[in-house]
Design a protein around this motif. Structure first.
Motif, mmCIF file in Angstrom:
data_model
loop_
_atom_site.group_PDB
_atom_site.id
_atom_site.type_symbol
_atom_site.label_atom_id
_atom_site.label_comp_id
_atom_site.label_asym_id
_atom_site.label_seq_id
_atom_site.Cartn_x
_atom_site.Cartn_y
_atom_site.Cartn_z
ATOM 1 N N UNK A 9 0.815 -1.223 0.000
ATOM 2 C CA UNK A 9 0.000 0.000 0.000
ATOM 3 C C UNK A 9 0.845 1.268 0.000
ATOM 4 N N UNK A 10 2.063 1.162 -0.531
ATOM 5 C CA UNK A 10 2.926 2.328 -0.641
ATOM 6 C C UNK A 10 3.664 2.292 -1.971
ATOM 7 N N UNK A 11 3.862 3.478 -2.521
ATOM 8 C CA UNK A 11 4.607 3.610 -3.767
ATOM 9 C C UNK A 11 5.864 4.421 -3.477
ATOM 10 N N UNK A 12 7.022 3.851 -3.816
ATOM 11 C CA UNK A 12 8.292 4.513 -3.505
ATOM 12 C C UNK A 12 9.085 4.811 -4.771
ATOM 13 N N UNK A 13 9.539 6.047 -4.863
ATOM 14 C CA UNK A 13 10.506 6.423 -5.892
ATOM 15 C C UNK A 13 11.829 6.670 -5.184
ATOM 16 N N UNK A 14 12.859 5.942 -5.604
ATOM 17 C CA UNK A 14 14.167 6.035 -4.959
ATOM 18 C C UNK A 14 15.143 6.767 -5.872
ATOM 19 N N UNK A 15 15.740 7.818 -5.349
ATOM 20 C CA UNK A 15 16.733 8.579 -6.108
ATOM 21 C C UNK A 15 18.116 8.184 -5.609
ATOM 22 N N UNK A 16 18.873 7.512 -6.461
ATOM 23 C CA UNK A 16 20.246 7.140 -6.124
ATOM 24 C C UNK A 16 21.166 8.295 -6.492
ATOM 25 N N UNK A 17 21.940 8.757 -5.526
ATOM 26 C CA UNK A 17 22.872 9.859 -5.763
ATOM 27 C C UNK A 17 24.293 9.365 -5.513
ATOM 28 N N UNK A 20 15.696 20.147 -2.935
ATOM 29 C CA UNK A 20 14.706 21.105 -3.435
ATOM 30 C C UNK A 20 13.974 20.542 -4.654
ATOM 31 N N UNK A 21 14.707 19.826 -5.501
ATOM 32 C CA UNK A 21 14.120 19.282 -6.727
ATOM 33 C C UNK A 21 13.190 18.102 -6.452
ATOM 34 N N UNK A 22 13.647 17.144 -5.636
ATOM 35 C CA UNK A 22 12.891 15.903 -5.450
ATOM 36 C C UNK A 22 11.971 15.919 -4.227
ATOM 37 N N UNK A 23 12.262 16.809 -3.269
ATOM 38 C CA UNK A 23 11.461 16.895 -2.046
ATOM 39 C C UNK A 23 11.257 15.510 -1.409
ATOM 40 N N UNK A 24 12.355 14.883 -0.981
ATOM 41 C CA UNK A 24 12.273 13.526 -0.427
ATOM 42 C C UNK A 24 11.623 13.488 0.955
ATOM 43 N N UNK A 25 11.035 12.332 1.256
ATOM 44 C CA UNK A 25 10.439 12.118 2.577
ATOM 45 C C UNK A 25 11.470 11.582 3.567
ATOM 46 N N UNK A 26 12.525 10.972 3.048
ATOM 47 C CA UNK A 26 13.596 10.459 3.902
ATOM 48 C C UNK A 26 14.868 10.311 3.075
ATOM 49 N N UNK A 27 15.990 10.127 3.758
ATOM 50 C CA UNK A 27 17.272 9.990 3.063
ATOM 51 C C UNK A 27 18.186 9.061 3.851
ATOM 52 N N UNK A 28 19.014 8.339 3.120
ATOM 53 C CA UNK A 28 20.013 7.472 3.739
ATOM 54 C C UNK A 28 21.334 7.619 2.991
ATOM 55 N N UNK A 29 22.403 7.242 3.672
ATOM 56 C CA UNK A 29 23.729 7.231 3.055
ATOM 57 C C UNK A 29 24.393 5.902 3.364
ATOM 58 N N UNK A 30 25.099 5.363 2.385
ATOM 59 C CA UNK A 30 25.903 4.166 2.623
ATOM 60 C C UNK A 30 26.931 4.493 3.701
ATOM 61 N N UNK A 53 1.378 7.467 1.252
ATOM 62 C CA UNK A 53 1.215 6.395 0.270
ATOM 63 C C UNK A 53 2.211 6.522 -0.878
ATOM 64 N N UNK A 54 2.531 7.760 -1.233
ATOM 65 C CA UNK A 54 3.493 8.005 -2.312
ATOM 66 C C UNK A 54 4.721 8.674 -1.701
ATOM 67 N N UNK A 55 5.824 7.951 -1.703
ATOM 68 C CA UNK A 55 7.028 8.428 -1.028
ATOM 69 C C UNK A 55 8.187 8.610 -2.002
ATOM 70 N N UNK A 56 9.070 9.501 -1.603
ATOM 71 C CA UNK A 56 10.328 9.683 -2.328
ATOM 72 C C UNK A 56 11.477 9.573 -1.331
ATOM 73 N N UNK A 72 13.912 -3.260 -9.301
ATOM 74 C CA UNK A 72 13.035 -3.861 -10.311
ATOM 75 C C UNK A 72 12.261 -5.031 -9.716
ATOM 76 N N UNK A 73 12.948 -5.852 -8.926
ATOM 77 C CA UNK A 73 12.306 -7.010 -8.300
ATOM 78 C C UNK A 73 11.279 -6.592 -7.251
ATOM 79 N N UNK A 74 11.504 -5.437 -6.631
ATOM 80 C CA UNK A 74 10.639 -4.987 -5.535
ATOM 81 C C UNK A 74 9.584 -3.978 -5.982
ATOM 82 N N UNK A 75 9.554 -3.670 -7.270
ATOM 83 C CA UNK A 75 8.548 -2.748 -7.787
ATOM 84 C C UNK A 75 8.762 -1.309 -7.358
#
Length: 242
Positions: A12-20, A60-70, A188-191, A209-212
């Motif tokens: 019940x959630x849609x995630x767009x992940x931005x790899x930087x 500013x461009x993507x307005x993410x809901x959360x962020x992580x770093x390796x 429901x829609x996260x970045x 891709x495997x996780x949609x």
């Protein structure tokens, strides 16, 4: 209870992940090479103001809901409250954390290579003894050559197994941390933003891709302006580069 690796698609959630791409390569080993333990740059984990400005513009461009770093390999402690990226995301009101393989899993996988490490160290010691006794490299000594070859075979096998953890295994753990954080965030829609070494992009893309999960990649284009560098060093830092 030890954390278990488990990759399940979000419900019940849609995630767009931005790899930087990280500003500098983020290396990882079971055992940090001795020469790096005293390396100033390695220990400081520096981040330039230009890179922070880039991340700020991407926020500013993507307005993410959360962020992580390796998590950098040199950090054996918890996230430093004064770490520049954490300060930036906190200022922006964005939850920030590190993503990495669990300590228990790393210790377990590392212990499986203990025999390799011990054998390599013992062989290296024997090679040094033979060279010292001979006064040079005994190039025509068949036994010496066989010892060197055996050490090389062991090292290659060790490197292959370490690479499996460095990429495939760690990428799965990092993806699980991303998913877990996404489950904690409302909406429901996260970045989400994930800052990591460029070498992980392909592996993480396959997992998304495997996780949609929708994915977008941000790769750095680096340029060095020597005139500006000379000006900063000579005028601001009082360092003569001539």
């Amino acid at each position: 209870m030890p954390e278990v690796l488990e990759l399940k698609p979000l419900k019940n959630k849609n995630l767009k992940l931005i790899l930087i791409e990280s500003e500098f390569p983020i290396d990882w080993w079971f055992e940090t090479p001795e020469d790096l333990k005293e390396d100033i740059f390695w220990n400081l984990h520096l981040i330039s103001k230009e890179y922070l400005q880039l991340i700020d513009s991407l926020i500013e461009k993507y307005k993410p809901d959360f962020a992580l770093e390796e998590k950098p390999n040199m950090w054996n402690t918890k996230l430093n409250s004064s770490e520049p990226l954490r300060v930036l995301f906190k200022k922006r009101g964005i939850h920030f954390n590190h993503a990495e393989i669990s300590e228990n899993a790393e210790l377990y996988l590392s212990s499986a290579l203990d025999e390799h490490r011990n054998m390599i160290k013992n062989i290296e010691k024997r090679i040094s003894e033979l060279m010292k006794n001979n006064g040079d490299i005994p190039k025509n000594d068949d036994i010496f050559q066989r010892i060197v070859l055996w050490k090389e075979y062991l090292q290659q096998d060790y490197d292959i197994q370490e690479d499996e953890v460095r990429y495939k295994v760690r990428e799965a753990w990092m993806m699980m941390k991303i998913l877990n954080l996404a489950r904690e965030v409302e909406g429901k829609k996260l970045r989400g933003i994930f800052i990591c070494d460029l070498r992980h992009f392909n592996g993480l893309e396959k997992l998304t891709e495997e996780l949609g999960i929708e994915i977008e990649q941000v790769k750095l284009k680096r340029t060095i302006k020597t005139e500006e560098i000379e000006q900063v060093f000579e005028k601001d830092l009082d360092v003569d580069l001539s």
